[in-house]
Design a protein around this motif. Structure first.
Motif, PDB file in Angstrom:
ATOM      1  N   PRO A 113      15.409  84.396  28.933  1.00  0.00           N
ATOM      2  CA  PRO A 113      15.575  85.704  28.283  1.00  0.00           C
ATOM      3  C   PRO A 113      15.921  86.822  29.260  1.00  0.00           C
ATOM      4  CG  PRO A 113      13.257  85.068  28.342  1.00  0.00           C
ATOM      5  CD  PRO A 113      14.046  83.871  28.775  1.00  0.00           C
ATOM      6  N   LEU A 114      15.653  86.621  30.545  1.00  0.00           N
ATOM      7  CA  LEU A 114      15.952  87.652  31.530  1.00  0.00           C
ATOM      8  C   LEU A 114      17.456  87.869  31.682  1.00  0.00           C
ATOM      9  CD1 LEU A 114      13.315  86.760  34.295  1.00  0.00           C
ATOM     10  CD2 LEU A 114      13.189  88.576  32.585  1.00  0.00           C
ATOM     11  N   ARG A 115      18.268  86.887  31.238  1.00  0.00           N
ATOM     12  CA  ARG A 115      19.719  87.039  31.326  1.00  0.00           C
ATOM     13  C   ARG A 115      20.227  88.133  30.390  1.00  0.00           C
ATOM     14  NH1 ARG A 115      22.243  82.662  34.074  1.00  0.00           N
ATOM     15  NH2 ARG A 115      24.181  83.822  33.742  1.00  0.00           N
ATOM     16  N   VAL A 116      19.411  88.490  29.410  1.00  0.00           N
ATOM     17  CA  VAL A 116      19.798  89.533  28.452  1.00  0.00           C
ATOM     18  C   VAL A 116      19.567  90.928  29.052  1.00  0.00           C
ATOM     19  CG1 VAL A 116      19.366  90.452  26.140  1.00  0.00           C
ATOM     20  CG2 VAL A 116      19.213  88.002  26.540  1.00  0.00           C
ATOM     21  N   GLN A 117      18.642  91.025  29.984  1.00  0.00           N
ATOM     22  CA  GLN A 117      18.196  92.316  30.530  1.00  0.00           C
ATOM     23  C   GLN A 117      19.338  93.256  30.947  1.00  0.00           C
ATOM     24  OE1 GLN A 117      15.205  93.843  30.240  1.00  0.00           O
ATOM     25  NE2 GLN A 117      14.050  93.098  31.992  1.00  0.00           N
ATOM     26  N   PRO A 118      20.344  92.797  31.711  1.00  0.00           N
ATOM     27  CA  PRO A 118      21.407  93.718  32.138  1.00  0.00           C
ATOM     28  C   PRO A 118      22.251  94.284  30.998  1.00  0.00           C
ATOM     29  CG  PRO A 118      21.418  91.695  33.449  1.00  0.00           C
ATOM     30  CD  PRO A 118      20.535  91.449  32.272  1.00  0.00           C
ATOM     31  N   HIS A 119      22.202  93.620  29.826  1.00  0.00           N
ATOM     32  CA  HIS A 119      23.061  94.032  28.716  1.00  0.00           C
ATOM     33  C   HIS A 119      22.313  94.820  27.636  1.00  0.00           C
ATOM     34  CE1 HIS A 119      25.928  91.302  30.543  1.00  0.00           C
ATOM     35  NE2 HIS A 119      25.050  90.329  30.456  1.00  0.00           N
ATOM     36  N   GLY A 134       3.741  86.945  31.879  1.00  0.00           N
ATOM     37  CA  GLY A 134       3.267  85.565  31.834  1.00  0.00           C
ATOM     38  C   GLY A 134       4.368  84.527  31.930  1.00  0.00           C
ATOM     39  N   ASP A 135       3.934  83.265  31.900  1.00  0.00           N
ATOM     40  CA  ASP A 135       4.865  82.142  31.987  1.00  0.00           C
ATOM     41  C   ASP A 135       5.772  82.059  30.757  1.00  0.00           C
ATOM     42  OD1 ASP A 135       3.765  81.475  34.416  1.00  0.00           O
ATOM     43  OD2 ASP A 135       2.323  80.046  33.545  1.00  0.00           O
ATOM     44  N   ASN A 136       5.263  82.542  29.616  1.00  0.00           N
ATOM     45  CA  ASN A 136       6.051  82.502  28.383  1.00  0.00           C
ATOM     46  C   ASN A 136       7.014  83.683  28.267  1.00  0.00           C
ATOM     47  OD1 ASN A 136       4.953  80.118  27.386  1.00  0.00           O
ATOM     48  ND2 ASN A 136       3.248  81.176  26.381  1.00  0.00           N
ATOM     49  N   LEU A 137       6.974  84.577  29.258  1.00  0.00           N
ATOM     50  CA  LEU A 137       7.832  85.767  29.269  1.00  0.00           C
ATOM     51  C   LEU A 137       7.721  86.552  27.962  1.00  0.00           C
ATOM     52  CD1 LEU A 137      11.028  84.303  30.987  1.00  0.00           C
ATOM     53  CD2 LEU A 137       9.266  85.722  32.016  1.00  0.00           C
ATOM     54  N   GLU A 138       6.478  86.867  27.591  1.00  0.00           N
ATOM     55  CA  GLU A 138       6.243  87.639  26.372  1.00  0.00           C
ATOM     56  C   GLU A 138       6.673  89.094  26.581  1.00  0.00           C
ATOM     57  OE1 GLU A 138       2.070  87.129  25.964  1.00  0.00           O
ATOM     58  OE2 GLU A 138       2.238  85.296  24.783  1.00  0.00           O
ATOM     59  N   ARG A 154       3.543  94.813  18.433  1.00  0.00           N
ATOM     60  CA  ARG A 154       3.177  93.396  18.480  1.00  0.00           C
ATOM     61  C   ARG A 154       4.022  92.686  19.530  1.00  0.00           C
ATOM     62  NH1 ARG A 154       6.850  90.725  14.761  1.00  0.00           N
ATOM     63  NH2 ARG A 154       7.859  92.222  13.373  1.00  0.00           N
ATOM     64  N   ILE A 155       3.487  91.596  20.029  1.00  0.00           N
ATOM     65  CA  ILE A 155       4.126  90.856  21.121  1.00  0.00           C
ATOM     66  C   ILE A 155       5.249  89.970  20.580  1.00  0.00           C
ATOM     67  CG2 ILE A 155       3.747  89.110  22.897  1.00  0.00           C
ATOM     68  CD1 ILE A 155       0.859  90.135  23.118  1.00  0.00           C
ATOM     69  N   ILE A 156       6.347  89.921  21.313  1.00  0.00           N
ATOM     70  CA  ILE A 156       7.476  89.047  20.963  1.00  0.00           C
ATOM     71  C   ILE A 156       7.565  87.942  22.009  1.00  0.00           C
ATOM     72  CG2 ILE A 156       9.979  88.905  20.665  1.00  0.00           C
ATOM     73  CD1 ILE A 156       9.915  91.882  19.915  1.00  0.00           C
ATOM     74  N   THR A 157       7.653  86.702  21.540  1.00  0.00           N
ATOM     75  CA  THR A 157       7.773  85.562  22.450  1.00  0.00           C
ATOM     76  C   THR A 157       9.148  84.927  22.281  1.00  0.00           C
ATOM     77  OG1 THR A 157       5.389  85.152  22.164  1.00  0.00           O
ATOM     78  CG2 THR A 157       6.687  83.428  23.231  1.00  0.00           C
ATOM     79  N   PRO A 158      10.098  85.233  23.181  1.00  0.00           N
ATOM     80  CA  PRO A 158      11.463  84.691  23.069  1.00  0.00           C
ATOM     81  C   PRO A 158      11.520  83.164  22.974  1.00  0.00           C
ATOM     82  CG  PRO A 158      11.399  86.451  24.693  1.00  0.00           C
ATOM     83  CD  PRO A 158       9.977  86.159  24.316  1.00  0.00           C
ATOM     84  N   LYS A 159      10.566  82.476  23.610  1.00  0.00           N
ATOM     85  CA  LYS A 159      10.601  81.014  23.598  1.00  0.00           C
ATOM     86  C   LYS A 159      10.462  80.448  22.194  1.00  0.00           C
ATOM     87  CE  LYS A 159       9.269  79.840  28.322  1.00  0.00           C
ATOM     88  NZ  LYS A 159       8.343  79.087  29.197  1.00  0.00           N
ATOM     89  N   ASP A 160       9.837  81.218  21.293  1.00  0.00           N
ATOM     90  CA  ASP A 160       9.677  80.754  19.915  1.00  0.00           C
ATOM     91  C   ASP A 160      11.028  80.625  19.211  1.00  0.00           C
ATOM     92  OD1 ASP A 160       6.985  80.705  20.314  1.00  0.00           O
ATOM     93  OD2 ASP A 160       6.557  82.594  19.281  1.00  0.00           O
ATOM     94  N   ALA A 161      12.038  81.326  19.706  1.00  0.00           N
ATOM     95  CA  ALA A 161      13.372  81.274  19.094  1.00  0.00           C
ATOM     96  C   ALA A 161      14.126  80.016  19.503  1.00  0.00           C
ATOM     97  CB  ALA A 161      14.177  82.507  19.482  1.00  0.00           C
ATOM     98  N   GLU A 162      13.546  79.244  20.432  1.00  0.00           N
ATOM     99  CA  GLU A 162      14.126  77.965  20.878  1.00  0.00           C
ATOM    100  C   GLU A 162      15.583  78.111  21.335  1.00  0.00           C
ATOM    101  OE1 GLU A 162      13.517  75.381  17.569  1.00  0.00           O
ATOM    102  OE2 GLU A 162      11.416  75.003  18.070  1.00  0.00           O
ATOM    103  N   GLY A 163      15.826  79.120  22.155  1.00  0.00           N
ATOM    104  CA  GLY A 163      17.152  79.301  22.729  1.00  0.00           C
ATOM    105  C   GLY A 163      18.099  80.152  21.913  1.00  0.00           C
TER     106      GLY A 163
END
Length: 313
Positions: A113-119, A134-138, A154-163
């Protein structure tokens, strides 16, 4: 040479795209087609490299057919890639602010998900970056380019989107709106409980400006209904508030607070001028054009309405 240059340009554009395992997984048909073209292209370049004499190169067996077929295939692949990106844009419309190259950079590493940061700043005008934990990049906070940080409701967990980057970005868009509205709700209550001078530096800049306009709209509307000297009395109150904020700006402030108060002063001056025009026009009716033509903010249960004449957003 003309068809050679076209193939070369398209190959150079698509090579890094289909060099990504994530893109290959999402576009298997186009990926296989590109692999075939890539093999033919590399074989051809090996032959060219063996002898750079133009006359010798022109005698390579079926070189024109190889290049023409490669060009046709690459056009089909390019068309499929464009359809793929269009699908992503239709799902998350803010992707229309990004170029194809930007999107391909994001989708080439969907698990990061960090690849989205610059955009982000291209998709969300007020969001410069997100805070991942954290490890899950919440995702727990969003930050502006001025460094202002706001905790998410509320917390968003990008990993839940499975890519599926577009899915967690769409969820972030929703939570972003919820967060800002929650801040507005709290600040609206707080406005009446502490001094305005203290209040203006306690809340995020966008919230301060919005809530200030909500209270101004409400107080001006009440003064119009009361009639008599009510508008003049409220105008005097606004002048005192403006003077207080101007004095505060002259003191010690963080750059972030100074930016917020600078914008607030501009709005307060405008509000003061509007009140003066309403007084001069002797407005006593909320349906008066002089009042309905102003930008008016109203707090509702689930959102803030901004009205002007017959338009409401």
């Amino acid at each position: 040479i003309e068809i050679w240059l076209k193939v070369q340009a398209m190959w150079m554009y698509l090579k890094p795209v289909f060099g990504s395992a994530d893109i290959m997984k999402q576009m298997p048909r186009e990926g296989q087609m590109f692999q075939v073209v890539d093999d033919h292209w590399n074989n051809l370049m090996e032959q060219v490299q063996n002898n750079l004499n133009l006359k010798v190169i022109s005698t390579i067996k079926n070189i024109d057919v190889i290049l023409k077929n490669a060009h046709k295939t690459l056009e089909v692949i390019q068309s499929g890639l464009n359809r793929y990106l269009e699908t992503k844009r239709l799902y998350f419309s803010r992707f229309f602010f990004l170029s194809n190259l930007d999107l391909l950079e994001i989708f080439s590493e969907t698990k990061d998900p960090l690849r989205v940061q610059p955009h982000l700043k291209k998709c969300f005008e007020g969001v410069h970056s997100l805070e991942f934990y954290g490890d899950n990049l919440e995702i727990r906070q969003m930050k502006s380019k001025e460094g202002e940080s706001v905790d998410m409701t509320r917390i968003i967990t990008p990993k839940d989107a499975e890519g599926a980057v577009e899915k967690w970005l769409k969820e972030f868009e929703l939570v972003m709106c919820e967060t800002v509205f929650d801040q507005i709700t709290q600040a609206l209550i707080d406005y009446t409980q502490i001094s305005r001078e203290e209040w203006v530096t306690k809340w995020p800049g966008q919230v301060v400006l919005c809530v200030n306009q909500i209270h101004w709209t409400q107080n001006t509307g009440t003064a119009i209904q009361r009639g008599g000297n009510a508008l003049q009395e409220y105008a005097d109150t606004c002048n005192r508030q403006l003077t207080t904020i101007v004095e505060k700006v002259r003191g010690k402030l963080s750059s972030l607070a100074r930016t917020t108060l600078g914008a607030l002063i501009v709005m307060d001056v405008h509000n003061r001028d509007v009140l003066q025009s309403l007084i001069e026009a002797n407005v006593t009716d909320l349906n008066s054009f002089a009042w309905s033509a102003q930008l008016r903010y109203y707090y509702e249960e689930t959102h803030v309405n901004v009205n002007m004449i017959t338009t409401s957003v």
